[in-house]
Design a protein around this motif. Structure first.
Motif, PDB file in Angstrom:
ATOM      1  N   ASP A  93     -22.340  -8.365 -38.920  1.00  0.00           N
ATOM      2  CA  ASP A  93     -23.070  -9.583 -38.565  1.00  0.00           C
ATOM      3  C   ASP A  93     -22.271 -10.550 -37.687  1.00  0.00           C
ATOM      4  O   ASP A  93     -22.781 -11.059 -36.690  1.00  0.00           O
ATOM      5  N   LEU A  94     -21.005 -10.816 -38.013  1.00  0.00           N
ATOM      6  CA  LEU A  94     -20.246 -11.774 -37.217  1.00  0.00           C
ATOM      7  C   LEU A  94     -19.999 -11.253 -35.803  1.00  0.00           C
ATOM      8  O   LEU A  94     -20.008 -12.029 -34.836  1.00  0.00           O
ATOM      9  N   ALA A  95     -19.778  -9.964 -35.667  1.00  0.00           N
ATOM     10  CA  ALA A  95     -19.624  -9.383 -34.336  1.00  0.00           C
ATOM     11  C   ALA A  95     -20.943  -9.460 -33.560  1.00  0.00           C
ATOM     12  O   ALA A  95     -20.951  -9.663 -32.338  1.00  0.00           O
ATOM     13  N   ALA A  96     -22.064  -9.316 -34.264  1.00  0.00           N
ATOM     14  CA  ALA A  96     -23.372  -9.464 -33.617  1.00  0.00           C
ATOM     15  C   ALA A  96     -23.564 -10.902 -33.129  1.00  0.00           C
ATOM     16  O   ALA A  96     -24.105 -11.143 -32.048  1.00  0.00           O
ATOM     17  N   TYR A  97     -23.111 -11.882 -33.936  1.00  0.00           N
ATOM     18  CA  TYR A  97     -23.171 -13.275 -33.499  1.00  0.00           C
ATOM     19  C   TYR A  97     -22.351 -13.469 -32.226  1.00  0.00           C
ATOM     20  O   TYR A  97     -22.742 -14.222 -31.322  1.00  0.00           O
ATOM     21  N   ASP A  98     -21.204 -12.811 -32.150  1.00  0.00           N
ATOM     22  CA  ASP A  98     -20.356 -12.935 -30.963  1.00  0.00           C
ATOM     23  C   ASP A  98     -21.071 -12.414 -29.724  1.00  0.00           C
ATOM     24  O   ASP A  98     -21.024 -13.048 -28.654  1.00  0.00           O
ATOM     25  N   GLU A  99     -21.740 -11.263 -29.855  1.00  0.00           N
ATOM     26  CA  GLU A  99     -22.479 -10.715 -28.714  1.00  0.00           C
ATOM     27  C   GLU A  99     -23.588 -11.656 -28.285  1.00  0.00           C
ATOM     28  O   GLU A  99     -23.824 -11.860 -27.091  1.00  0.00           O
ATOM     29  N   ALA A 100     -24.271 -12.250 -29.270  1.00  0.00           N
ATOM     30  CA  ALA A 100     -25.336 -13.197 -28.930  1.00  0.00           C
ATOM     31  C   ALA A 100     -24.767 -14.423 -28.237  1.00  0.00           C
ATOM     32  O   ALA A 100     -25.339 -14.934 -27.255  1.00  0.00           O
ATOM     33  N   THR A 101     -23.631 -14.923 -28.730  1.00  0.00           N
ATOM     34  CA  THR A 101     -23.007 -16.113 -28.147  1.00  0.00           C
ATOM     35  C   THR A 101     -22.693 -15.897 -26.674  1.00  0.00           C
ATOM     36  O   THR A 101     -22.898 -16.787 -25.834  1.00  0.00           O
ATOM     37  N   GLN A 191     -18.623 -23.095 -27.526  1.00  0.00           N
ATOM     38  CA  GLN A 191     -17.240 -22.833 -27.136  1.00  0.00           C
ATOM     39  C   GLN A 191     -16.387 -22.516 -28.362  1.00  0.00           C
ATOM     40  O   GLN A 191     -15.523 -21.629 -28.327  1.00  0.00           O
ATOM     41  N   ALA A 192     -16.638 -23.230 -29.454  1.00  0.00           N
ATOM     42  CA  ALA A 192     -15.897 -22.953 -30.695  1.00  0.00           C
ATOM     43  C   ALA A 192     -16.227 -21.564 -31.225  1.00  0.00           C
ATOM     44  O   ALA A 192     -15.354 -20.861 -31.748  1.00  0.00           O
TER      45      ALA A 192
END
Length: 618
Positions: A93-101, A191-192
């Motif tokens: 999930d957190l890596a998926a958030y990174d891709e979305a970001t 950015q964070a």
């Protein structure tokens, strides 16, 4: 505009998505946003479904045997305006958030996981308001102090295996308390998010580390001077020290949750006994004397004074906790009156259920002071917390009854706090009735060795002749020379209320001794400064001028054991080391009792140490 990122983890099936959408439409966000759906782990196959391995670190169980196709999931979104991001390869999930970001351009991003369910109108507005406050880096619907380094405590395993397990966990996780925002629903700047290391979450273990490890998102932001806030359903923001009583994650009855998730739902369905255990994991040991969570964020009682008094009316508040020493309280406040007459001070005396006429005497002798009568003696920490509740000034001076303030001391302490906005606690130098300086600052926070040293007479006696070599206490000469202590003695402290609020109240699980040490550790963890001001002097009489104790108080031993347990030291190790120190003291006193003229006193002391040794071994 805010980017609201919802993660659809396909192997869970369509039901979590349906539940989220029902809550999303039922509770308006009341904030300008774009709903972004991240489709993770879904294939085009419409016949048998994809056999995608579950990767979500919070949703890896209860997956459907048949993963729905991409088309089936998109059909659920037919009547919801959204932007779609499809991940061709399944990610945690957190890596998926990174891709979305990386694909989004919004200044602010709010991430919610697959099991999230919104519980109130205006929820996104509340989060947005919190995260945009000065100095705030992240805001979440829930947080926790839990550390995976504590999970092995109490398990049925040998001492060596327990030590090995804890040592392994501590390589990756901070000791309890380990404040962190849970990654089920949280908001921060784009950015964070890009700098948070979300891409490092390649597997479950890495995701847990990003949430609550030594390099968690919360801790990384803290190192940059950014605070972490929990936001409740009531729209209020809660500093780290207030999380345990916020009514959110595993707190109270969770009535104040902004966004629910699988773990909060599991807690709601749990038995009372399991709830207690889960709450203990999140917030530490409960204290039955306080309604929900004791100590670190003690609940404000229903009779909490609400006078609406302006804190700016007074220069400071003076708080004294009394137990059957009203004459000392009178002397202490008289020294304050004489030496600080030009200051506007509110005096609060908390009587810890003395039941010896102290309350009546103090109210008659000190008509301008507020005398708070506690119904039971719950210890020094509870008394200090009551003093904070019944006072209003931003700067609070906590004094032991057996202290007398020297000329100019309070003025110097208060001026130092005003000139140094990041100092949370400043203490004076302490001296005895003869004017001799006493140790009042410490090099580091205590551990198993230093607490054992406090109980070991032979080592303590040897070090008294070489104070500069002491591994724990700072000598008065070092403090006068400007040495910065890790923490200070609680006999006299000037405290900034905002620091107290952020770190949370003193832990009422301590009755006496080490409560101010544990509290100052939380102060330091929140990046507040702790100092000794050599220009300020306070006389500490120590139990009214006499030190007739034959051995350390049983309360000190109980406080030491609690302190070490909160730091993650196995109870069997704590008891063993402290018992060895007490045994060394007892053996030394038995030898001294054989010397001419020493028999009576040394024998009495030996008996007192033997009693403590028995307590340590129980």
């Amino acid at each position: 505009m805010i980017g609201l990122v919802y993660l659809v983890w396909a192997p869970l099936g369509p039901e979590p998505l349906r539940a989220f959408l029902r809550s999303y439409h039922a509770h308006p966000a009341q904030a300008d946003h774009e709903l972004v759906i991240v489709l993770n782990g879904a294939a085009h196959d419409t016949s048998t479904g994809a056999s995608t391995k579950a990767l979500s670190h919070d949703a890896s169980a209860n997956c459907d045997a048949k993963t729905p196709s991409r088309e089936e999931l998109l059909a659920e979104l037919e009547h919801t305006r959204h932007r779609l991001i499809v991940l061709e390869q399944p990610l945690i999930d957190l890596a998926a958030y990174d891709e979305a970001t990386k694909q989004l351009e919004h200044e602010w991003l709010c991430f919610v996981n697959s099991y999230s369910m919104i519980l109130t109108d205006g929820w996104l507005r509340h989060l947005a308001h919190a995260v945009q406050l000065p100095g705030v880096g992240i805001a979440g619907a829930s947080g926790s102090w839990e550390s995976q380094a504590q999970w092995t405590r109490g398990e049925a395993r040998t001492w060596l295996r327990q030590l090995s397990a804890i040592r392994s966990a501590r390589r990756d996780y901070p000791r309890f308390p380990n404040p962190h925002i849970r990654t089920t629903a949280f908001m921060l700047r784009r950015q964070a998010a890009l700098e948070a290391g979300l891409s490092e979450a390649g597997d479950k273990r890495a995701a847990y580390l990003l949430e609550s490890g030594k390099s968690s998102i919360t801790r990384r932001l803290k190192e940059q001077g950014q605070r972490a806030l929990v936001v409740g359903r009531d729209g209020q923001t809660y500093e780290v020290g207030e999380w345990a009583q916020s009514g959110t994650y595993r707190s109270g009855d969770q009535h104040n949750l902004l966004v629910a998730d699988r773990r909060t739902e599991d807690w709601q369905r749990a038995s009372p006994r399991l709830r207690q255990q889960l709450s203990r994991d999140a917030w530490g040991d409960p204290n039955p004397a306080v309604p929900a969570r004791a100590g670190w964020a003690a609940a404000i009682p229903a009779d909490h004074p609400s006078t609406g008094e302006d804190p700016a009316i007074h220069d400071a508040a003076v708080v004294i906790v009394n137990y059957r020493t009203p004459e000392l309280v009178e002397r202490c406040l008289e020294s304050v009156r004489v030496t600080a007459a030009e200051l506007s001070l509110e005096a609060v005396v908390v009587d810890n259920a003395s039941r010896d006429g102290s309350v009546e005497r103090l109210r008659a002798a000190l008509p301008s002071a507020k005398v708070v009568a506690m119904e039971e003696n719950r210890g020094f920490a509870a008394g200090v917390n009551a003093g904070f509740r019944h006072s209003h000034a931003e700067l609070v001076v906590v004094l032991n009854p057996d202290t007398e303030v020297r000329s100019g001391a309070l003025q110097a302490l208060l001026e130092h706090l005003r000139r140094n906005p990041r100092t949370g606690v400043v203490a004076p130098l302490l001296e005895d009735s003869q004017g001799h300086l006493a140790a009042n600052g410490y090099r580091r926070f205590p551990g198993l060795f230093t607490l054992g040293l406090d109980l070991c007479l032979p080592l303590g006696y040897a070090l008294s002749y070489a104070p500069s070599l002491h591994p724990y206490a700072l000598s008065p000469a070092a403090l006068q020379a400007g040495a910065r202590p890790a923490h200070v003695c609680g006999a006299a402290m000037a405290i900034r209320r905002s620091a107290y609020a952020q770190a949370g109240p003193l832990d009422e699980g301590f009755f006496l001794y080490l409560e101010e040490t544990e509290w100052q550790q939380r102060i330091a963890q929140q990046s507040w400064g702790i100092e000794v001001l050599p220009a300020a002097r306070v006389c500490h009489l120590v139990r009214g001028g006499g030190d007739d104790a034959l051995a350390p108080s049983p309360h000190f031993l109980a406080g030491a054991l609690r302190y070490l347990r909160l730091r993650g030291v196995p109870m069997v190790a704590s008891r063993t080391v402290l018992a060895l120190a007490l045994a060394a003291s007892w053996a030394t006193l038995c030898l001294i009792a054989c010397l001419p003229g020493k028999r009576t006193t040394a024998t009495r002391q030996a008996r007192a140490y033997r009693s403590l040794l028995g307590q340590a071994l129980r």
